[in-house]
Scaffold this active site. Structure first.
Site, PDB file in Angstrom:
ATOM      1  CB  SER A 100      -4.272   7.672 -18.471  1.00 28.21           C
ATOM      2  OG  SER A 100      -2.882   7.792 -18.571  1.00 28.21           O
ATOM      3  CE  LYS A 143       0.764  -2.118 -17.654  1.00 29.68           C
ATOM      4  NZ  LYS A 143       1.480  -1.684 -16.450  1.00 29.68           N
ATOM      5  CG  ASP A 199       5.077  -0.896 -15.993  1.00 27.97           C
ATOM      6  OD1 ASP A 199       4.878   0.321 -16.127  1.00 27.97           O
ATOM      7  OD2 ASP A 199       4.307  -1.764 -16.437  1.00 27.97           O
ATOM      8  NE  ARG A 220      -4.337 -12.291  -0.253  1.00 28.83           N
ATOM      9  CZ  ARG A 220      -5.348 -11.650  -0.782  1.00 28.83           C
ATOM     10  NH1 ARG A 220      -6.191 -10.996  -0.003  1.00 28.83           N
ATOM     11  NH2 ARG A 220      -5.545 -11.625  -2.072  1.00 28.83           N
ATOM     12  CE1 TYR A 222      -0.353   5.876 -10.024  1.00 29.27           C
ATOM     13  CE2 TYR A 222      -1.562   7.934  -9.789  1.00 29.27           C
ATOM     14  CZ  TYR A 222      -1.299   6.775 -10.478  1.00 29.27           C
ATOM     15  OH  TYR A 222      -2.006   6.507 -11.629  1.00 29.27           O
TER      16      TYR A 222
HETATM   17  P1  ATR Z   1      -0.992  -6.110 -10.030  1.00 30.32           P
HETATM   18  O1  ATR Z   1      -0.817  -6.445 -11.470  1.00 30.32           O
HETATM   19  O2  ATR Z   1      -1.489  -4.727  -9.778  1.00 30.32           O
HETATM   20  O3  ATR Z   1       0.238  -6.417  -9.226  1.00 30.32           O
HETATM   21  P2  ATR Z   1      -2.352  -8.558  -9.307  1.00 30.32           P
HETATM   22  O4  ATR Z   1      -1.545  -9.301 -10.312  1.00 30.32           O
HETATM   23  O5  ATR Z   1      -3.805  -8.833  -9.207  1.00 30.32           O
HETATM   24  O6  ATR Z   1      -2.218  -6.999  -9.507  1.00 30.32           O
HETATM   25  O7  ATR Z   1      -1.659  -8.792  -7.861  1.00 30.32           O
HETATM   26  C1  ATR Z   1      -2.183  -8.263  -6.716  1.00 30.32           C
HETATM   27  C2  ATR Z   1      -1.216  -8.469  -5.547  1.00 30.32           C
HETATM   28  O8  ATR Z   1      -1.804  -7.845  -4.392  1.00 30.32           O
HETATM   29  C3  ATR Z   1      -0.978  -9.921  -5.155  1.00 30.32           C
HETATM   30  O9  ATR Z   1       0.301 -10.038  -4.576  1.00 30.32           O
HETATM   31  C4  ATR Z   1      -2.081 -10.145  -4.103  1.00 30.32           C
HETATM   32  O10 ATR Z   1      -1.839 -11.188  -3.197  1.00 30.32           O
HETATM   33  P3  ATR Z   1      -2.353 -12.709  -3.550  1.00 30.32           P
HETATM   34  O11 ATR Z   1      -1.400 -13.227  -4.581  1.00 30.32           O
HETATM   35  O12 ATR Z   1      -2.265 -13.435  -2.250  1.00 30.32           O
HETATM   36  O13 ATR Z   1      -3.765 -12.556  -4.054  1.00 30.32           O
HETATM   37  C5  ATR Z   1      -1.996  -8.823  -3.372  1.00 30.32           C
HETATM   38  N1  ATR Z   1      -3.215  -8.508  -2.622  1.00 30.32           N
HETATM   39  C6  ATR Z   1      -4.407  -8.092  -3.120  1.00 30.32           C
HETATM   40  N2  ATR Z   1      -5.280  -7.884  -2.123  1.00 30.32           N
HETATM   41  C7  ATR Z   1      -4.627  -8.173  -0.945  1.00 30.32           C
HETATM   42  C8  ATR Z   1      -4.974  -8.123   0.443  1.00 30.32           C
HETATM   43  N3  ATR Z   1      -6.190  -7.734   0.837  1.00 30.32           N
HETATM   44  N4  ATR Z   1      -4.014  -8.445   1.345  1.00 30.32           N
HETATM   45  C9  ATR Z   1      -2.782  -8.822   0.955  1.00 30.32           C
HETATM   46  N5  ATR Z   1      -2.396  -8.893  -0.337  1.00 30.32           N
HETATM   47  C10 ATR Z   1      -3.291  -8.561  -1.280  1.00 30.32           C
END
Ligand code: ATR
Length: 279
Positions: free
Chosen positions: A15, A66, A102, A153, A222
């Site tokens: 981190s 979290k 955040d 998605r 980032y």
């Molecule tokens: P975080 O806490 O980092 O936001 P998360 O809760 O796992 O992680 O959410 C990941 C996000 O990235 C979701 O919006 C996911 O879309 P889905 O809800 O359809 O799964 C999106 N995501 C991850 N991989 C993706 C991909 N290859 N294309 C489009 N969206 C993606």
């Protein structure tokens, strides 16, 4: 006063938080340390109880705790309760109080980079509906934006965020296709998925063909410093916002809660940018 701050997470070793918080301590001429407690899920309870014995003044919480950490806190700030996640804990009068900085860190990064942007007159599109999007959604709604839409998605997951909206902002869930076709209507586009993150640097979740002239396109990734999405936005003449700002300002907001100070992050952002470009 000799502050003791820290971070719990798993993994957490790499981190940037110790470096960021040391910078703020130095800037404010305060004494203290920021320590990492990398803790496996089985060890979480014991780690937290030893941190309480140590009277740690404040700590950050990262993946995957979290939500889980909320079970161990004495109080949760209403905004963190609404977001359903805590990334910052403050010890006050022997009690642990949970906050979430955040999403507000993202908003501060936006406001510090584009200070003349009046959010209350703007329409935003969030790309993604995961934990990161949820925090940013709640923070944007606090700014009384005209509209905050969410494209994901899986459209149902975007729909599931809509009940968080108790503001006057309009808000709809969209498929990627719907959002791409209507992109010209948004002043601010915020990419919150992990698509484009190192090692998948060439990936891009979303097409920017119809991006509005003068729009701000933000990515919370980032690493790399500038994602393919941001490169494309830059080529199209959009204003861009890099992801390291959110990381720095969520830390700044945590530090301010712990110490009651107001920090200045521009120098830190420049140094961080150089580090990320050198990686
Ligand atoms: P975080 O806490 O980092 O936001 P998360 O809760 O796992 O992680 O959410 C990941 C996000 O990235 C979701 O919006 C996911 O879309 P889905 O809800 O359809 O799964 C999106 N995501 C991850 N991989 C993706 C991909 N290859 N294309 C489009 N969206 C993606």
């Amino acid at each position: 006063m000799n502050y003791l701050f820290g971070l719990i997470g798993y993994p957490a070793k790499h981190s940037k938080s110790p470096w960021i918080h040391q910078h703020f301590l130095d800037q404010q001429s305060l004494h203290g340390a920021y320590q990492i407690w990398e803790t496996s899920p089985e060890g979480l309870k014991d780690t937290l109880s030893s941190m309480k014995k140590l009277a740690v003044d404040g700590f950050n919480v990262t993946v995957p705790y979290k939500e889980k950490v909320m079970d161990y806190l004495d109080e949760i700030d209403p905004y963190a309760e609404k977001v359903g996640a805590v990334n910052t804990v403050l010890l006050r009068d022997g009690k642990w109080i949970g906050y979430n900085t955040d999403g507000r860190g993202f908003v501060r990064s936006l406001q510090e980079t584009y200070p003349h942007t009046r959010l209350s007159e703007k329409k935003a599109l969030l790309i993604g509906a995961g934990g990161a999007a949820r925090g940013i959604y709640a923070a944007l709604l606090e700014e009384n934006m005209q509209r905050v839409d969410i494209a994901n998605r899986t459209k149902e997951r975007a729909e599931a965020l809509l009940p968080l909206n108790t503001s006057s902002a309009s808000s709809s869930a969209l498929s990627f296709q719907e959002a791409e076709d209507n992109l010209a209507k948004y002043d601010i586009v915020i990419q919150t998925t992990s698509v484009g993150m190192t090692p998948n640097d060439t990936a891009k979740p979303f097409a920017l063909n119809h991006v509005k002239d003068g729009a701000i396109v933000a990515d919370i990734i980032y690493k790399p410093f500038e994602t393919v999405l941001l490169q494309e936005a830059r080529e199209k003449g959009a204003n861009i916002l890099h992801g390291h700002g959110m990381l720095v300002y969520q830390a700044a907001l945590a530090f301010e809660l712990w110490t009651g100070t107001h920090v200045e992050a521009s120098q830190l952002l420049k140094e961080f940018e150089q580090q990320l470009k050198g990686d």
